[in-house]
Design a protein around this motif. Structure first.
Motif, PDB file in Angstrom:
ATOM      1  N   LEU A  69     -14.582 -30.589   2.879  1.00  0.00           N
ATOM      2  CA  LEU A  69     -13.447 -29.843   2.328  1.00  0.00           C
ATOM      3  C   LEU A  69     -13.442 -28.403   2.840  1.00  0.00           C
ATOM      4  N   ALA A  70     -14.623 -27.798   2.956  1.00  0.00           N
ATOM      5  CA  ALA A  70     -14.709 -26.442   3.489  1.00  0.00           C
ATOM      6  C   ALA A  70     -14.337 -26.413   4.969  1.00  0.00           C
ATOM      7  N   TYR A  71     -14.800 -27.400   5.722  1.00  0.00           N
ATOM      8  CA  TYR A  71     -14.472 -27.463   7.145  1.00  0.00           C
ATOM      9  C   TYR A  71     -12.983 -27.675   7.354  1.00  0.00           C
ATOM     10  N   GLY A  72     -12.313 -28.268   6.362  1.00  0.00           N
ATOM     11  CA  GLY A  72     -10.884 -28.494   6.487  1.00  0.00           C
ATOM     12  C   GLY A  72     -10.121 -27.204   6.705  1.00  0.00           C
ATOM     13  N   ALA A 418      -9.381 -24.341   1.456  1.00  0.00           N
ATOM     14  CA  ALA A 418     -10.423 -25.257   0.996  1.00  0.00           C
ATOM     15  C   ALA A 418     -10.278 -25.563  -0.493  1.00  0.00           C
ATOM     16  N   PHE A 419     -10.213 -26.845  -0.814  1.00  0.00           N
ATOM     17  CA  PHE A 419     -10.129 -27.281  -2.209  1.00  0.00           C
ATOM     18  C   PHE A 419     -11.413 -26.874  -2.936  1.00  0.00           C
ATOM     19  N   GLY A 420     -11.254 -26.325  -4.137  1.00  0.00           N
ATOM     20  CA  GLY A 420     -12.417 -25.964  -4.942  1.00  0.00           C
ATOM     21  C   GLY A 420     -13.068 -24.654  -4.547  1.00  0.00           C
ATOM     22  N   LEU A 424     -16.946 -25.103  -4.784  1.00  0.00           N
ATOM     23  CA  LEU A 424     -17.512 -26.198  -4.005  1.00  0.00           C
ATOM     24  C   LEU A 424     -18.261 -25.716  -2.760  1.00  0.00           C
ATOM     25  N   PRO A 425     -17.699 -24.780  -1.978  1.00  0.00           N
ATOM     26  CA  PRO A 425     -18.499 -24.264  -0.855  1.00  0.00           C
ATOM     27  C   PRO A 425     -19.792 -23.595  -1.312  1.00  0.00           C
TER      28      PRO A 425
END
Length: 469
Positions: A69-72, A418-420, A424-425
């Motif tokens: 998700l972070a790489y997105g 990035a979601f979250g 999240l990251p």
């Protein structure tokens, strides 16, 4: 031309041939090799209980999806060939990016290609015994070439040749083989539960779900931390190479959307499969059967319980399909990293050229030749152990770069956020740091030499700087 449209255009010569399905299958296919059928045995031996086994795979899944998700966001900002190398360069500069690329070529990607290629050969030997490691084809002094090494080299060279003929050929293999192995894993889980599951085994495994091995009873809390940290290695590396779609961004259709989405879909799919596969193991095999599976081949033991004597052949075919597709994904994604490095003057100049089929042919063959050397050396397994910590460090640095870029380039175009974020990251960084510290403390024989391999890249970087400066 606006910055947005410039980013949307492929680098000169590349062709946008990969769809969202192709990108998702590249991610999933690069992740699923042979690890899911093997490493659970070691996890049970280290941790002791069914609950710990599931927890380790769950933590690994959460980390992998959070990382994707972070790489997105990064992939939407920089939809360029090279993926993680590009993100590290943009966030932290040329030296950290080069150290990643150096380790990637020297060990991480090429060692993975060699290891998965040999895994293909080992399981092929179940069906064709003449291909086993015990059959030596050639010796000269201290050098020996086994049939298994020859098969693994043949697979690497074959898939490199196919990839060199154009991305369309590579994507057909990747998508086809990945769909086949996903279907096969689903069938293994389904038939394993239908034909091999026993309620009494499931109950017994969960009766003491959080038990620890007898050797770790004294100082339970202290013993648990190293057990989880060290056992995470197998689960994380079974989920590795999840960033593959980012490396081929210049060949993805609508990369700002599809790269990040394929990262999420591929990782979520594979991590879910891994979790249900382990639940199937716990329904079919007692904990002692998982921990004591011959040569750690838990998948074979589960297939035998479900299918009888045919189980070994079925799982061998499944792993051959799985590893063949995995090698293809690793070959395909790896060459694009060296292409980007060469464009920055940090790799052989020839690697920055595309061939007539619009793929980095020189980079593909350079990668293949070094992977074949590692196949012949027989040391790829040790080398992969050495870079476990380095790989976690580069993942952590890349995701930390997301925070840095939010501050340093607040006005940069971000088609996807990035979601979250930031939870999240931050969770990924916290978990990866914890595992890394644990490995430094409890597995120093591998982690410190691994850092040495990475740091060897520092003088090489400055030599290259002087040459290009």
């Amino acid at each position: 031309m606006s910055d947005a449209s410039a980013n949307e255009s492929a680098a000169p010569g590349f062709r946008r041939s990969l769809s969202l399905l192709d990108g998702t299958m590249l991610v999933a296919g690069s992740m699923i090799g042979s690890g899911i059928f093997i490493v659970s045995a070691d996890i049970v031996r280290m941790t002791g209980g069914a609950g710990w086994l599931v927890l380790v795979w769950l933590i690994s899944g959460v980390m992998t999806v959070a990382g994707a998700l972070a790489y997105g966001e990064l992939s939407a900002m920089y939809p360029k060939a090279g993926g993680q190398y590009v993100y590290l360069r943009e966030a932290w500069g040329r030296l950290p990016a080069f150290l990643y690329g150096w380790a990637f070529f020297a060990v991480i990607q090429t060692g993975s290609i060699a290891a998965v290629g040999v895994a293909f050969a080992k399981f092929a030997a179940y069906l064709f015994p003449g291909l086993g490691e015990q059959h030596v084809l050639f010796t000269a002094g201290g050098f020996r070439l086994s049939a298994a090494q020859a098969v693994s080299i043949g697979v690497v060279l074959l898939l490199t040749f196919i990839n060199s003929r154009g991305v369309n050929y590579a994507k057909w293999i990747q998508t086809g083989f990945t769909l086949a192995k996903i279907a096969a894993v689903i069938c293994l889980v389904g038939f394993g539960l239908l034909l091999g599951a026993k309620w009494e085994i499931w109950q017994a495994n969960w009766a003491q779900a959080w038990q620890r091995p007898a050797a770790s009873v004294d100082g339970l809390a202290l013993a648990l931390l190293p057990a989880i940290a060290v056992s995470m290695v197998g689960a994380l590396f079974s989920s590795d190479s999840w960033h593959s779609a980012a490396s081929v961004a210049d060949e993805m259709k609508n990369p700002r959307r599809n790269v990040g989405l394929s990262l999420f879909l591929g990782t979520a799919l594979v991590c879910s499969l891994y979790l249900v596969c382990n639940l199937m193991y716990l329904a079919v095999l007692p904990l002692a059967g998982i921990a004591g599976a011959e040569a750690d081949r838990v998948g074979v033991a589960a297939a035998q319980a479900a299918f009888g004597p045919w189980g070994t052949s079925l799982i061998a075919v499944l792993i051959m399909v799985s590893t063949f597709g995995c090698v293809n994904g690793l070959v395909m994604a790896g060459a694009r990293v060296y292409y980007s490095m060469a464009g920055d003057g940090l790799f052989f100049r020839q690697a920055a050229r595309l061939n007539a089929q619009a793929v980095p042919g020189w980079a593909l063959w350079a990668q293949a030749l070094w992977a074949c050397v590692l196949c012949l050396s027989g040391r790829y397994g040790d080398l992969l152990d050495y870079v476990i910590l380095a790989t976690l460090i580069f993942y952590t640095l890349t995701i930390a770069g997301l925070f840095r870029l939010r501050v340093a380039r607040p006005d940069a175009e971000r088609p996807y956020r990035a979601f979250g974020y930031p939870l999240l990251p931050a969770l990924y960084i916290l978990l990866a740091t914890g595992v890394g510290i644990g490995l430094l403390i409890w597995k120093p024989a591998f982690t410190w030499p691994g850092l040495g391999i990475v740091l060897l890249g520092v003088p090489i970087f400055y030599l290259l700087q002087r040459r290009t400066g």
